[in-house]
Design an enzyme around this catalytic site. Structure first.
Site, short mmCIF file in Angstrom:
data_model
loop_
_atom_site.label_atom_id
_atom_site.label_comp_id
_atom_site.label_asym_id
_atom_site.label_seq_id
_atom_site.Cartn_x
_atom_site.Cartn_y
_atom_site.Cartn_z
CB CYS A 88 -0.90 -0.01 1.23
SG CYS A 88 -2.00 1.41 1.35
CG HIS A 130 -5.60 -2.09 -1.70
ND1 HIS A 130 -4.62 -2.72 -0.97
CD2 HIS A 130 -5.34 -0.75 -1.60
CE1 HIS A 130 -3.80 -1.80 -0.46
NE2 HIS A 130 -4.21 -0.60 -0.84
CD GLU A 131 -6.74 1.73 -4.26
OE1 GLU A 131 -6.92 2.77 -3.59
OE2 GLU A 131 -5.65 1.13 -4.29
CG HIS A 134 -7.30 2.92 0.80
ND1 HIS A 134 -6.54 3.20 1.91
CD2 HIS A 134 -6.48 2.28 -0.07
CE1 HIS A 134 -5.31 2.76 1.73
NE2 HIS A 134 -5.25 2.19 0.54
#
Length: 162
Positions: A88, A130-131, A134
């Site tokens: 990351c 993953h995004e 966030h």
């Protein structure tokens, strides 16, 4: 071209769920341009709004040379699993084996408010997950379990200034 600086672990914006985008206006278009410029830097697969200090539900991705974005994503149709090393930009220099779905569907909008659906497989599926994490105030290390999680937390304590 505007490449925005990446917020690093410890910045509270990374742990705060992002707000939904409600206006598909010039400000959003500028943000998407900045996210896409930022993700074009070498070694980057994705950049989410919170990573550049903007707490809005929008991210960009760069997978296989294809750059795109999604606003207000919702993930569904999780299928299969893959375990690979994941890193990351907000946790520079660290990488740990992370299990994600092998296939996922992301449904949201483009920068003009038009519906957008992305069917991701393999690395694209990993980037979408993953995004989106966030945008929910989560980091990939939050998905880790067992010995890998303990190792990741030890490394974070070692590299993050107090």
């Amino acid at each position: 071209m505007t490449v925005r600086p990446i917020r690093i672990f410890g910045d509270p914006v990374l742990r705060t769920p992002a707000d939904p985008v409600t206006s598909f206006d010039a400000e959003l278009r500028a943000l998407v341009r900045d996210l896409e410029d930022s993700v074009r830097e070498p070694g980057r697969a994705g950049v989410a709004g919170p990573q550049i200090g903007v707490s809005l539900r929008v991210f960009s991705y760069n997978v296989g040379g294809v750059v795109g974005h999604m606003v207000n994503p919702v993930l569904s149709d999780f299928d299969g699993t893959q375990t690979e090393e994941e890193g990351c930009l907000s946790l520079p220099g660290l990488g740990f084996e992370t299990t994600r779905a092998m296939r996922v569907t992301a449904t949201g909008f483009d920068l003009h408010g038009e519906p957008l659906v992305i069917h991701g497989e393999g690395f694209l599926a990993r980037a979408l997950q993953h995004e989106t994490d966030h945008l929910d105030g989560r980091l990939y290390v939050d998905t880790l379990t067992g010995d890998v999680r303990r190792q990741a937390l030890r490394e974070l304590r070692r590299v993050v200034p107090r």
